[in-house]
Structure formats: structure tokens, C-alpha cells
Design a protein around this motif. Structure first.
Motif, PDB file in Angstrom:
ATOM      1  N   ARG A   1      37.341  47.521  29.464  1.00  0.00           N
ATOM      2  CA  ARG A   1      38.766  47.711  29.221  1.00  0.00           C
ATOM      3  C   ARG A   1      39.283  46.437  28.556  1.00  0.00           C
ATOM      4  NH1 ARG A   1      41.322  50.126  34.253  1.00  0.00           N
ATOM      5  NH2 ARG A   1      40.436  52.021  33.406  1.00  0.00           N
ATOM      6  N   ILE A   2      39.854  46.591  27.386  1.00  0.00           N
ATOM      7  CA  ILE A   2      40.367  45.453  26.627  1.00  0.00           C
ATOM      8  C   ILE A   2      41.853  45.297  26.932  1.00  0.00           C
ATOM      9  CG2 ILE A   2      40.617  44.408  24.355  1.00  0.00           C
ATOM     10  CD1 ILE A   2      37.726  44.823  25.250  1.00  0.00           C
ATOM     11  N   ILE A   3      42.241  44.092  27.338  1.00  0.00           N
ATOM     12  CA  ILE A   3      43.627  43.836  27.705  1.00  0.00           C
ATOM     13  C   ILE A   3      44.135  42.604  26.956  1.00  0.00           C
ATOM     14  CG2 ILE A   3      45.161  43.138  29.591  1.00  0.00           C
ATOM     15  CD1 ILE A   3      43.593  44.799  31.479  1.00  0.00           C
ATOM     16  N   GLU A   4      45.322  42.708  26.428  1.00  0.00           N
ATOM     17  CA  GLU A   4      45.942  41.577  25.742  1.00  0.00           C
ATOM     18  C   GLU A   4      46.882  40.871  26.714  1.00  0.00           C
ATOM     19  OE1 GLU A   4      48.717  40.586  21.841  1.00  0.00           O
ATOM     20  OE2 GLU A   4      47.851  42.585  22.109  1.00  0.00           O
ATOM     21  N   CYS A   5      46.651  39.574  26.897  1.00  0.00           N
ATOM     22  CA  CYS A   5      47.486  38.773  27.795  1.00  0.00           C
ATOM     23  C   CYS A   5      47.933  37.524  27.055  1.00  0.00           C
ATOM     24  CB  CYS A   5      46.731  38.390  29.062  1.00  0.00           C
ATOM     25  SG  CYS A   5      46.522  39.743  30.213  1.00  0.00           S
ATOM     26  N   GLY A   6      49.164  37.528  26.613  1.00  0.00           N
ATOM     27  CA  GLY A   6      49.647  36.388  25.848  1.00  0.00           C
ATOM     28  C   GLY A   6      48.837  36.217  24.589  1.00  0.00           C
ATOM     29  N   GLU A   7      48.217  35.051  24.443  1.00  0.00           N
ATOM     30  CA  GLU A   7      47.408  34.772  23.255  1.00  0.00           C
ATOM     31  C   GLU A   7      45.950  35.171  23.449  1.00  0.00           C
ATOM     32  OE1 GLU A   7      47.918  30.664  22.457  1.00  0.00           O
ATOM     33  OE2 GLU A   7      50.025  30.844  21.861  1.00  0.00           O
TER      34      GLU A   7
ATOM     35  N   GLU B   1      36.979  31.426  30.569  1.00  0.00           N
ATOM     36  CA  GLU B   1      37.922  30.367  30.910  1.00  0.00           C
ATOM     37  C   GLU B   1      39.307  30.784  30.406  1.00  0.00           C
ATOM     38  OE1 GLU B   1      37.077  27.827  32.669  1.00  0.00           O
ATOM     39  OE2 GLU B   1      34.912  28.137  32.623  1.00  0.00           O
ATOM     40  N   ILE B   2      40.250  30.909  31.314  1.00  0.00           N
ATOM     41  CA  ILE B   2      41.600  31.278  30.914  1.00  0.00           C
ATOM     42  C   ILE B   2      42.592  30.314  31.556  1.00  0.00           C
ATOM     43  CG2 ILE B   2      41.048  33.718  30.628  1.00  0.00           C
ATOM     44  CD1 ILE B   2      42.424  34.254  33.278  1.00  0.00           C
ATOM     45  N   SER B   3      43.757  30.222  30.962  1.00  0.00           N
ATOM     46  CA  SER B   3      44.791  29.339  31.497  1.00  0.00           C
ATOM     47  C   SER B   3      45.468  30.006  32.686  1.00  0.00           C
ATOM     48  CB  SER B   3      45.821  29.043  30.409  1.00  0.00           C
ATOM     49  OG  SER B   3      46.525  30.239  30.074  1.00  0.00           O
ATOM     50  N   ILE B   4      46.179  29.202  33.468  1.00  0.00           N
ATOM     51  CA  ILE B   4      46.916  29.744  34.588  1.00  0.00           C
ATOM     52  C   ILE B   4      47.998  30.696  34.082  1.00  0.00           C
ATOM     53  CG2 ILE B   4      48.526  27.802  34.648  1.00  0.00           C
ATOM     54  CD1 ILE B   4      47.221  29.771  37.700  1.00  0.00           C
ATOM     55  N   PHE B   5      48.547  30.429  32.905  1.00  0.00           N
ATOM     56  CA  PHE B   5      49.565  31.311  32.324  1.00  0.00           C
ATOM     57  C   PHE B   5      48.985  32.692  32.047  1.00  0.00           C
ATOM     58  CE2 PHE B   5      51.555  33.062  28.456  1.00  0.00           C
ATOM     59  CZ  PHE B   5      52.862  33.226  28.923  1.00  0.00           C
ATOM     60  N   SER B   6      47.793  32.727  31.431  1.00  0.00           N
ATOM     61  CA  SER B   6      47.160  34.016  31.131  1.00  0.00           C
ATOM     62  C   SER B   6      46.731  34.731  32.402  1.00  0.00           C
ATOM     63  CB  SER B   6      45.949  33.807  30.214  1.00  0.00           C
ATOM     64  OG  SER B   6      46.358  33.377  28.940  1.00  0.00           O
TER      65      SER B   6
ATOM     66  N   ARG C   1      49.809  40.307  36.851  1.00  0.00           N
ATOM     67  CA  ARG C   1      51.002  41.163  36.789  1.00  0.00           C
ATOM     68  C   ARG C   1      50.672  42.496  36.138  1.00  0.00           C
ATOM     69  NH1 ARG C   1      53.834  36.293  34.561  1.00  0.00           N
ATOM     70  NH2 ARG C   1      54.842  35.228  36.327  1.00  0.00           N
ATOM     71  N   LYS C   2      49.883  42.436  35.051  1.00  0.00           N
ATOM     72  CA  LYS C   2      49.515  43.667  34.349  1.00  0.00           C
ATOM     73  C   LYS C   2      48.604  44.535  35.202  1.00  0.00           C
ATOM     74  CE  LYS C   2      48.926  43.380  29.905  1.00  0.00           C
ATOM     75  NZ  LYS C   2      49.842  44.365  29.278  1.00  0.00           N
ATOM     76  N   MET C   3      47.674  43.895  35.929  1.00  0.00           N
ATOM     77  CA  MET C   3      46.788  44.637  36.824  1.00  0.00           C
ATOM     78  C   MET C   3      47.595  45.412  37.874  1.00  0.00           C
ATOM     79  SD  MET C   3      43.637  42.028  37.681  1.00  0.00           S
ATOM     80  CE  MET C   3      42.129  41.988  36.699  1.00  0.00           C
ATOM     81  N   VAL C   4      48.582  44.743  38.449  1.00  0.00           N
ATOM     82  CA  VAL C   4      49.393  45.373  39.494  1.00  0.00           C
ATOM     83  C   VAL C   4      50.280  46.458  38.915  1.00  0.00           C
ATOM     84  CG1 VAL C   4      51.210  44.963  41.208  1.00  0.00           C
ATOM     85  CG2 VAL C   4      49.336  43.320  40.959  1.00  0.00           C
TER      86      VAL C   4
ATOM     87  N   THR D   1      54.314  39.760  43.297  1.00  0.00           N
ATOM     88  CA  THR D   1      53.644  41.060  43.169  1.00  0.00           C
ATOM     89  C   THR D   1      53.525  41.784  44.504  1.00  0.00           C
ATOM     90  OG1 THR D   1      51.483  39.959  43.404  1.00  0.00           O
ATOM     91  CG2 THR D   1      52.306  40.329  41.160  1.00  0.00           C
ATOM     92  N   ASN D   2      53.775  41.062  45.617  1.00  0.00           N
ATOM     93  CA  ASN D   2      53.687  41.620  46.960  1.00  0.00           C
ATOM     94  C   ASN D   2      52.291  42.153  47.267  1.00  0.00           C
ATOM     95  OD1 ASN D   2      54.772  42.258  49.522  1.00  0.00           O
ATOM     96  ND2 ASN D   2      55.093  44.381  48.919  1.00  0.00           N
TER      97      ASN D   2
END
Length: 234
Positions: free
Chosen positions: A84-90, A112-117, A123-126, A173-174
Motif C-alpha cells: 500500500r503506497i501512502i503519501e505523507c508530507g514529502e 528512516e522517516i522524520s517525526i513529522f512524517s 494520523r492517516k492510519m487511524v 488519536t485516542n
């Protein structure tokens, strides 16, 4: 099995459910940040693989997993994967998706991803994929290049705000978030700032049983904001 988005998430271990439940219903509590610490990375791998298996068998919610190397987790070696391809920020990220009887396990590994990504992805997963709990096998992996051997004292000084981001993310996200750290300094140093933002802190060890003359894997909760501390086998 219906997914109750207000109930705790069962661990698959009745003793651990009872301990983590405290004064609430058993299981990983919603909006809690749970840090599991060990000196041995293999012990962390085994704990997380068992927890992911146990959770997938006891909830119909999807599960988000950030792991060092998916192929280290024996449960997944024979599982068919989807991508599954997901776009998160950059970042354009590829998730491996394992289908179980109850749900899907969405896995991000060797990346390796940033804390921002990471926050965007959770959030997108939830929101989009019904994820009800997130496991982060090794929090250091996602903050530092693999060729840097960083000591925990440096990690604590530089990354405290990022650990706080995990807690804020759990609240936002609870869902419960379970993170792993292959260092015991946060446990040994009671003044560690990292302790403040964690609702539950557990220590993973091998303990020798004199009656059976065998070693057993033990999880000891040394901090529990809403319940008791204690030991369970896993």
C-alpha cells in the motif's frame, strides 16, 4: 468480533491485560504511551512480535507497526503481503499489509522517516485505515541514521520533545502507542525526563527459574500511572 473504539486493546496475555488494566478494563489503555525497555534487541523483537500476534487475535481493529526489519519477525515470514503506497508530507511510503482472520497489520520497515512524517502517517492510519493501536519497535531507528552509535544520555537530551510527541499523538488519536527502546538508562535513572511522558514503563529481562532450571522472559512494569506495577511472563 466488533471493534469498540472506546475500549482498551487486549494484549493477548491475560496476566498482562490484568496488570495494564489497573483500575480500568484490562489491556493497553487508550491514549496511553507505553515504553518497553531492554538491553537485548532480540528480546524486544520477540516481545513485539508476540504482542502483535496476540493483539491481532483479540481485536478486529487494524494494527500499525513500525519495525527495524520485518524479516526478523518470524510470524510474518510465511505471510502473503500486499503493498500500500501512502503519501505523507514529502515522503512516499510503502506499507506491507498482512491480512489476518480479524484485521490487517500495516507494517513500515527499513525506512528512516522524520517525526513529522511519522505523526502524519499515524494520523492517516487511524483516520483512513481503522488502526486501533500502534507499535514502534525501536524509537531510535526513526530518529538517527543506522551508522551512528548514539549513547542514551545524548539521546535523552536531544529527543525528549520527540518522545513527548508520541504522548501527544496518543492523546490526539485516542489509541495506545507501544514503543521500544534497547537501553535501560531511562529505568535506572529515576530523574530521567523521558519517564514523565510515559504512562507505562516496562523492563524486559531473562530470569532464571531455580525450580525448572530454565530461563523465562519476564516483563516488569516499573511505572504505571493508572494502576499497579508487577511482573508477568511473556
Amino acid at each position: 468480533m466488533n471493534w469498540d473504539d472506546t475500549a482498551p486493546v487486549l494484549t493477548g496475555n491475560p496476566e498482562l491485560d490484568q496488570l495494564t488494566g489497573g483500575c480500568f478494563s484490562g489491556g493497553w489503555q487508550r491514549s496511553d504511551l507505553n515504553m518497553m525497555c531492554a538491553k537485548d534487541k532480540e528480546l524486544l523483537d520477540e516481545f513485539f512480535s508476540k504482542q502483535i500476534i496476540g493483539t491481532s487475535q483479540n481485536t478486529s481493529a487494524n494494527i500499525g507497526v513500525f519495525c527495524r526489519n520485518v524479516h526478523k519477525m518470524g510470524y510474518y515470514k510465511s505471510c502473503p503481503y500486499k503493498e500500500r503506497i501512502i503519501e505523507c508530507g514529502e515522503d512516499i511510503l510503502k506499507l506491507d499489509v498482512v491480512e489476518t482472520n480479524n484485521n490487517e497489520i500495516l507494517i513500515l520497515s527499513e525506512c528512516e522517516i522524520s517525526i513529522f512524517s511519522l505523526r502524519l502517517l499515524v494520523r492517516k492510519m487511524v483516520r483512513d485505515f481503522g488502526v486501533g493501536i500502534v507499535f514502534v519497535e525501536d524509537i531510535q531507528k526513526f530518529f538517527f541514521p543506522q551508522n551512528i552509535n548514539i549513547k542514551f544520555r545524548d539521546f535523552e537530551g536531544q529527543q525528549c520533545s520527540k518522545i513527548r510527541c508520541f504522548k501527544q499523538l496518543a492523546l490526539e488519536t485516542n489509541i495506545p502507542i507501544v514503543i521500544g527502546l534497547d537501553d535501560l538508562s531511562v529505568v535506572e535513572n529515576r530523574n530521567s525526563k523521558l519517564r514523565y511522558d510515559c504512562d507505562v514503563i516496562g523492563v524486559l529481562t531473562n530470569e532464571y527459574n531455580t525450580e525448572t532450571s530454565e530461563y523465562s522472559h519476564v516483563l516488569e512494569l516499573v511505572k504505571h500511572r493508572s494502576g499497579p506495577t508487577g511482573k508477568v511472563n511473556f
